[in-house]
Design an enzyme around this catalytic site. Structure first.
Site, mmCIF file in Angstrom:
data_model
loop_
_atom_site.group_PDB
_atom_site.id
_atom_site.type_symbol
_atom_site.label_atom_id
_atom_site.label_comp_id
_atom_site.label_asym_id
_atom_site.label_seq_id
_atom_site.Cartn_x
_atom_site.Cartn_y
_atom_site.Cartn_z
ATOM 1 N N GLY A 24 85.617 -19.499 -18.773
ATOM 2 C CA GLY A 24 84.429 -18.749 -18.375
ATOM 3 C C GLY A 24 84.555 -17.284 -18.745
ATOM 4 O O GLY A 24 85.613 -16.833 -19.166
ATOM 5 N N GLU A 25 83.433 -16.571 -18.592
ATOM 6 C CA GLU A 25 83.425 -15.151 -18.906
ATOM 7 C C GLU A 25 82.890 -14.357 -17.730
ATOM 8 O O GLU A 25 81.952 -14.786 -17.064
ATOM 9 C CB GLU A 25 82.531 -14.883 -20.133
ATOM 10 C CG GLU A 25 83.079 -15.505 -21.380
ATOM 11 C CD GLU A 25 82.560 -14.825 -22.646
ATOM 12 O OE1 GLU A 25 81.809 -13.828 -22.530
ATOM 13 O OE2 GLU A 25 82.909 -15.301 -23.737
ATOM 14 N N GLY A 26 83.487 -13.200 -17.489
ATOM 15 C CA GLY A 26 83.000 -12.313 -16.424
ATOM 16 C C GLY A 26 82.312 -11.122 -17.065
ATOM 17 O O GLY A 26 81.783 -11.233 -18.165
ATOM 18 N N GLY A 29 85.587 -9.533 -18.961
ATOM 19 C CA GLY A 29 86.756 -10.374 -19.163
ATOM 20 C C GLY A 29 86.397 -11.778 -19.589
ATOM 21 O O GLY A 29 85.273 -12.233 -19.371
ATOM 22 N N ASP A 143 81.156 -8.216 -6.071
ATOM 23 C CA ASP A 143 80.582 -9.310 -6.865
ATOM 24 C C ASP A 143 80.855 -10.665 -6.224
ATOM 25 O O ASP A 143 81.171 -11.643 -6.896
ATOM 26 C CB ASP A 143 81.154 -9.277 -8.300
ATOM 27 C CG ASP A 143 80.341 -10.143 -9.244
ATOM 28 O OD1 ASP A 143 80.823 -10.405 -10.369
ATOM 29 O OD2 ASP A 143 79.240 -10.579 -8.832
HETATM 30 C C1 LIG Z 1 83.862 -15.941 -14.450
HETATM 31 O O1 LIG Z 1 84.625 -16.941 -15.081
HETATM 32 C C2 LIG Z 1 85.847 -17.245 -14.550
HETATM 33 C C3 LIG Z 1 86.523 -18.345 -15.088
HETATM 34 C C4 LIG Z 1 87.771 -18.686 -14.604
HETATM 35 C C5 LIG Z 1 88.355 -17.947 -13.576
HETATM 36 C C6 LIG Z 1 89.661 -18.315 -13.045
HETATM 37 C C7 LIG Z 1 90.551 -17.315 -12.626
HETATM 38 C C8 LIG Z 1 91.789 -17.684 -12.066
HETATM 39 C C9 LIG Z 1 92.138 -19.020 -11.930
HETATM 40 C C10 LIG Z 1 91.225 -20.010 -12.363
HETATM 41 N N1 LIG Z 1 91.281 -21.340 -12.347
HETATM 42 C C11 LIG Z 1 90.135 -21.772 -12.879
HETATM 43 N N2 LIG Z 1 89.848 -23.112 -13.031
HETATM 44 C C12 LIG Z 1 88.742 -23.656 -13.691
HETATM 45 C C13 LIG Z 1 88.738 -25.017 -13.857
HETATM 46 C C14 LIG Z 1 87.676 -25.634 -14.530
HETATM 47 C C15 LIG Z 1 86.615 -24.881 -15.034
HETATM 48 N N3 LIG Z 1 85.572 -25.501 -15.747
HETATM 49 C C16 LIG Z 1 84.485 -24.617 -16.248
HETATM 50 C C17 LIG Z 1 83.638 -25.354 -17.281
HETATM 51 N N4 LIG Z 1 83.157 -26.645 -16.745
HETATM 52 C C18 LIG Z 1 82.286 -27.331 -17.702
HETATM 53 C C19 LIG Z 1 84.296 -27.507 -16.354
HETATM 54 C C20 LIG Z 1 85.178 -26.820 -15.308
HETATM 55 C C21 LIG Z 1 86.623 -23.490 -14.842
HETATM 56 C C22 LIG Z 1 87.682 -22.878 -14.179
HETATM 57 N N5 LIG Z 1 89.332 -20.760 -13.237
HETATM 58 N N6 LIG Z 1 90.031 -19.644 -12.916
HETATM 59 C C23 LIG Z 1 87.665 -16.841 -13.034
HETATM 60 C C24 LIG Z 1 86.410 -16.496 -13.518
#
Ligand SMILES: COc1ccc(-c2cccc3nc(Nc4ccc(N5CCN(C)CC5)cc4)nn23)cc1
Length: 298
Positions: A24-26, A29, A143
């Protein structure tokens, strides 16, 4: 490394960091799922790696280093764990290494599976615990939303992104910001929209919107931007903020979600009080939510 080398667990070498997929995107970041595999045999551990999207110059680099320092200083069951850093070009480029939460954002998790009111309240209470801890260190998140909460398992969520978090000095009550790019205005308290004044109380307002997201199970048809824009009528562009301010000042807020207990909607309404000092603290929200949850579980 010899027998006496102290292994610093928080140093991650780029050569062992294998990119798997984007998560993902923030704001500035981008987060990627990587495997840290020093034995190069696929038995490494999954980590979430956050990097600056594009170093657009300005003070972005020091803001980025500040975000890393903030997460590094936080230790709480409901806050995503800092694991370390991966530096390149002698520290010019720094990537943040965090624990990976397999179930992703609360927003995606809730849409996927119909959770009951007790589990909604369990998650809401955990978010309040994380926020109470954050405030105990005099940080404002700025946020808080379901998209920035992560799911470890069916009984545990953590606050997972600190891209807009700021420290409020002891002698100050609020933090004033210049308006940055895409602000999440539909999660913003009325004083944030009017005077860009952020405080512990404005985080409580955003929690109220997050609680609404949870009780609507993040139904896209009910999401805050859609619902509030509908309530604004046909207002467009910059007028949205002005119209939103008058809507919120007339105490026109998001409607009560279906199957949301009346006392939970009352909590949301208290979080959306126009007077920041009349909003509940996270401490009192933790108690109120636990009481309602117990009455629900009989
Ligand atoms: C704003 O975007 C994010 C993306 C990831 C994170 C983040 C930070 C610190 C630890 C962490 N663990 C996960 N896990 C995670 C698992 C699956 C998904 N998928 C996103 C896309 N989907 C289609 C399937 C699940 C996203 C994040 N995401 N994540 C924080 C912000």
């Amino acid at each position: 490394s010899g027998p006496f080398t102290i292994l610093d667990q928080s140093v991650f070498h780029k050569r062992y960091l294998r990119k798997m997929r984007d998560l993902g995107e923030g704001h500035f970041g981008k987060v990627t799922l990587c495997m840290y595999d020093p034995n190069n045999d696929g038995t490494g551990e999954h980590v979430a790696v956050k990097a600056l999207k594009h170093d657009g110059g300005g003070n972005q680099h020091e803001c980025w280093l500040k975000e890393i320092d903030i997460l590094k200083s936080l230790y709480h069951a409901n806050i995503v764990k800092y694991k370390g850093c991966c530096t390149e070009l002698g520290g010019k480029v720094v990537q943040l290494i965090m624990e990976f939460l397999p179930l992703g954002s609360l927003k995606e998790y809730i849409i996927g599976c119909k959770i009951g009111v007790p589990q909604c309240l369990l998650f809401a209470g955990q978010i309040c615990q994380g926020m109470e801890y954050l405030q105990s260190k005099r940080y404002i998140h700025r946020d808080l939303a379901a998209r920035n909460v992560l799911v470890e398992n069916d009984n545990l969520v953590k606050i997972g992104d600190f891209g807009l978090t700021k420290h409020i000095p002891e002698e100050k009550e609020y933090y004033r910001v210049r308006d940055d790019g895409e602000s999440p205005v539909f999660w913003y308290a009325v004083e944030c929209l009017k005077e860009s004044k952020f405080s512990f109380s404005s985080d409580v307002w955003s929690f109220g919107v997050t609680l609404y997201e949870i009780l609507t199970r993040c139904d896209p048809a009910m999401n805050p931007p859609k619902k509030l824009t509908e309530m604004l009528g046909h207002t467009h562009g910059q007028m949205v903020v002005t119209a939103l301010i008058s809507l919120l000042e007339r105490r026109k807020t998001l409607p009560c979600p279906k199957d949301c207990p009346h006392e939970v909607y009352m909590l949301m309404k208290q979080c959306w009080n126009v007077d920041p000092d009349q909003r509940p603290s996270f401490k009192s929200l933790i108690e109120s939510i636990a009481t309602i949850r117990q009455s629900y579980e009989g």
